[in-house]
Design a protein around this motif. Structure first.
Motif, PDB file in Angstrom:
ATOM      1  N   PRO A  41      47.914 -36.791 -47.206  1.00  0.00           N
ATOM      2  CA  PRO A  41      47.008 -37.887 -47.616  1.00  0.00           C
ATOM      3  C   PRO A  41      45.633 -37.404 -48.089  1.00  0.00           C
ATOM      4  O   PRO A  41      45.032 -38.010 -48.973  1.00  0.00           O
ATOM      5  N   ALA A  42      45.131 -36.309 -47.490  1.00  0.00           N
ATOM      6  CA  ALA A  42      43.813 -35.815 -47.904  1.00  0.00           C
ATOM      7  C   ALA A  42      43.805 -35.403 -49.374  1.00  0.00           C
ATOM      8  O   ALA A  42      42.779 -35.507 -50.047  1.00  0.00           O
ATOM      9  N   ALA A  43      44.958 -34.915 -49.871  1.00  0.00           N
ATOM     10  CA  ALA A  43      45.040 -34.523 -51.278  1.00  0.00           C
ATOM     11  C   ALA A  43      44.890 -35.735 -52.197  1.00  0.00           C
ATOM     12  O   ALA A  43      44.396 -35.615 -53.323  1.00  0.00           O
ATOM     13  N   GLU A  44      45.313 -36.896 -51.718  1.00  0.00           N
ATOM     14  CA  GLU A  44      45.143 -38.105 -52.525  1.00  0.00           C
ATOM     15  C   GLU A  44      43.675 -38.470 -52.639  1.00  0.00           C
ATOM     16  O   GLU A  44      43.227 -38.953 -53.681  1.00  0.00           O
ATOM     17  N   ARG A  45      42.914 -38.215 -51.555  1.00  0.00           N
ATOM     18  CA  ARG A  45      41.482 -38.541 -51.593  1.00  0.00           C
ATOM     19  C   ARG A  45      40.695 -37.508 -52.406  1.00  0.00           C
ATOM     20  O   ARG A  45      39.853 -37.871 -53.228  1.00  0.00           O
ATOM     21  N   LEU A  46      40.976 -36.205 -52.163  1.00  0.00           N
ATOM     22  CA  LEU A  46      40.184 -35.153 -52.801  1.00  0.00           C
ATOM     23  C   LEU A  46      40.597 -34.889 -54.243  1.00  0.00           C
ATOM     24  O   LEU A  46      39.758 -34.641 -55.108  1.00  0.00           O
ATOM     25  N   LEU A  47      41.912 -34.894 -54.484  1.00  0.00           N
ATOM     26  CA  LEU A  47      42.431 -34.511 -55.802  1.00  0.00           C
ATOM     27  C   LEU A  47      43.013 -35.682 -56.585  1.00  0.00           C
ATOM     28  O   LEU A  47      43.546 -35.487 -57.678  1.00  0.00           O
ATOM     29  N   SER A  48      42.931 -36.880 -55.985  1.00  0.00           N
ATOM     30  CA  SER A  48      43.416 -38.110 -56.637  1.00  0.00           C
ATOM     31  C   SER A  48      44.893 -38.030 -57.014  1.00  0.00           C
ATOM     32  O   SER A  48      45.303 -38.548 -58.062  1.00  0.00           O
ATOM     33  N   LEU A  49      45.703 -37.371 -56.183  1.00  0.00           N
ATOM     34  CA  LEU A  49      47.145 -37.357 -56.431  1.00  0.00           C
ATOM     35  C   LEU A  49      47.742 -38.712 -56.079  1.00  0.00           C
ATOM     36  O   LEU A  49      47.269 -39.396 -55.159  1.00  0.00           O
ATOM     37  N   LYS A  50      48.776 -39.092 -56.809  1.00  0.00           N
ATOM     38  CA  LYS A  50      49.435 -40.371 -56.552  1.00  0.00           C
ATOM     39  C   LYS A  50      50.940 -40.182 -56.628  1.00  0.00           C
ATOM     40  O   LYS A  50      51.436 -39.100 -56.982  1.00  0.00           O
ATOM     41  N   PHE A  51      51.679 -41.228 -56.284  1.00  0.00           N
ATOM     42  CA  PHE A  51      53.137 -41.128 -56.152  1.00  0.00           C
ATOM     43  C   PHE A  51      53.797 -40.571 -57.420  1.00  0.00           C
ATOM     44  O   PHE A  51      54.717 -39.754 -57.342  1.00  0.00           O
ATOM     45  N   GLY A  52      53.310 -40.970 -58.579  1.00  0.00           N
ATOM     46  CA  GLY A  52      53.932 -40.535 -59.826  1.00  0.00           C
ATOM     47  C   GLY A  52      53.707 -39.080 -60.163  1.00  0.00           C
ATOM     48  O   GLY A  52      54.294 -38.551 -61.118  1.00  0.00           O
TER      49      GLY A  52
END
Length: 462
Positions: free
Chosen positions: A145-156
């Motif tokens: 989850p931290a990668a979604e916050r820091l690097l803006s990764l998403k499901f796609g």
């Protein structure tokens, strides 16, 4: 039929396990069964006067039972291997038990591994640092989850090329040349203005990589505040120090000044010069930090620079009386900034002169070492305890504070050297033994070297 029952959850006690897994016991059981069948068939054959026929029928019965057991074993392995095995005697019973026991051990190991993986994944999910798994094709396999916050990764983004998501030029350079950046890189976030991220890549397997990133915005701001503070304070100090130095020099030259005042003015001048040196070193460090990204691609004539350094060293050495030697053993020139390298080399030379007792020997050299080139300063001074060597290049670190005050050292000389060498892809090597002297080596890689054309032509003609 033997008493060989199998438990689905527990494998009985150790004694029972050994008894059932001993193959020779099962073979003897089959032999006893075969003997019993043949004895019964033999008696029947003698009674009806068809001995051979009955023996043959007995053998057929025994093999029929074996084939039946084989059929049961095959059915269990192919369709019901997760269930307890059927209760068979003889060799087939041993086979079933050992297969079942091996399967149970494997399932237990798998369960332990799954539990371990789950715990590891849970801990990674709880981390504040971003963790991203990248496969051999440079595609993203998993992230927390931290990668979604820091690097803006998403499901796609699953199975997308990582370089199509993190497009910062510094990261692309780092990704393609991981070994050139042992400490990772700090980049300004493309997704959050004013945020900075530290990224570290670790290779594993064939070409897979583990990416770890964390927010260093606060550290970056504090570092920038430190740089600004040092730069501003140094500039602000320079003007009053210049004024003080001027007045002190003027007053010291007054012949009518009482002798008891002259000593005080001399000490004030000495301390003013020391503060000026400190301010100049701080400004130099600040300038080096601010110009770290500027290209350093001048071709420096090392023979000329070495002779200039040697002349300066002789002038500085007047009051010390050392023997100075100059060795030029390399024909390579350096690619970089002549002013910065001259400052770094000069620092090494003046340190050697200052910290070597009178009548010592200082050797300045420029040499080849394989594909590298080395600038070295060797002295016969008092040396340095090995415990101090790892910290020598820290700012304001002093091996002996009293000795530094006596020599007027600022504690920034080796920090400047380290900074200059890092910007020229070089590094500093220090060898020292107490009472035996020290050797400081500035080592430069092959791509920072340049051989003059005249030297190349000379070598070719030879």
């Amino acid at each position: 039929m033997s008493d060989s029952s199998f438990l689905p959850d527990d494998l009985k006690d150790e004694q029972s396990t050994e008894r059932y897994s001993a193959l020779k016991n099962y073979i003897s059981e089959d032999i006893r069964r075969l003997a019993l069948i043949l004895i019964i068939a033999g008696f029947i054959g003698l009674g009806i006067h068809h001995f051979l026929l009955c023996i043959t029928l007995g053998l057929i019965l025994f093999f029929a039972l074996q084939f039946r057991s084989l059929y049961i074993v095959n059915q269990w392995i192919s369709q019901h291997s997760q269930e307890p095995p059927p209760d068979l005697s003889g060799v087939w019973g041993a086979l079933l038990f050992n297969v079942y026991r091996a399967q149970r051990r494997e399932r237990m190991m798998q369960a332990e591994m799954v539990g371990l993986i789950d715990r590891a994944q849970s801990s990674l999910m709880a981390l504040e640092e971003a963790v991203v798994l990248i496969d051999e094709q440079h595609c993203i396999e998993w992230w927390n989850p931290a990668a979604e916050r820091l690097l803006s990764l998403k499901f796609g983004d699953h199975k997308r090329q990582v370089l199509t998501i993190i497009r910062h030029p510094d990261f692309i350079q780092y990704f393609n040349h991981v070994n050139d950046f042992p400490d990772g890189i700090v980049v300004e976030s493309s997704f959050h203005d004013g945020r900075y991220t530290q990224i570290k890549l670790t290779r594993f397997g064939y070409e897979s990589r583990l990416l770890v990133a964390y927010d260093v915005t606060r550290i970056h701001k504090l570092e920038q505040m430190r740089k600004d503070f040092v730069d501003n304070v140094s500039h602000e100090l320079r003007t009053p120090l210049t004024v003080l130095s001027g007045y002190l020099e003027t007053l010291s030259e007054n012949e009518e000044m009482p002798q008891r005042w002259k000593r005080a003015f001399d000490q004030m001048q000495q301390q003013t010069r020391r503060m000026n040196a400190l301010v100049n070193d701080l400004l130099l460090l600040s300038r080096l930090e601010n110009e770290s990204l500027q290209a350093k691609n001048q071709i420096i004539d090392m023979a000329e620079l070495m002779n200039q350094l040697f002349d300066d060293a002789q002038g500085y050495n007047t009051e010390y009386g050392h023997t100075l030697n100059l060795n030029l053993e390399s024909h390579n020139d350096l690619i970089g900034s002549d002013m910065e390298l001259a400052s770094a080399f000069g620092n090494l030379i003046t340190n050697a002169i200052k910290y070597t007792p009178s009548q010592g020997t200082i050797t300045i050299a420029w040499q080849d070492r394989g594909d590298e080139a080395v600038f070295s300063v060797q002295d016969t001074g008092i040396g340095i305890n090995p415990t101090h060597l790892p910290r020598l290049t820290e700012r304001f670190y002093r091996v002996d504070s009293g000795r530094s005050r006596e020599t007027g050292g600022t504690g920034l000389g080796l920090a400047i050297v380290k900074h200059v060498l890092a910007q020229h892809d070089g590094h500093l090597e220090i060898e020292s033994k107490e009472q035996l002297g020290s050797t400081f080596k500035a080592v430069f890689p092959k791509h920072r070297l340049h051989r003059p054309e005249s030297e190349e032509n000379f070598v070719d003609t030879e």
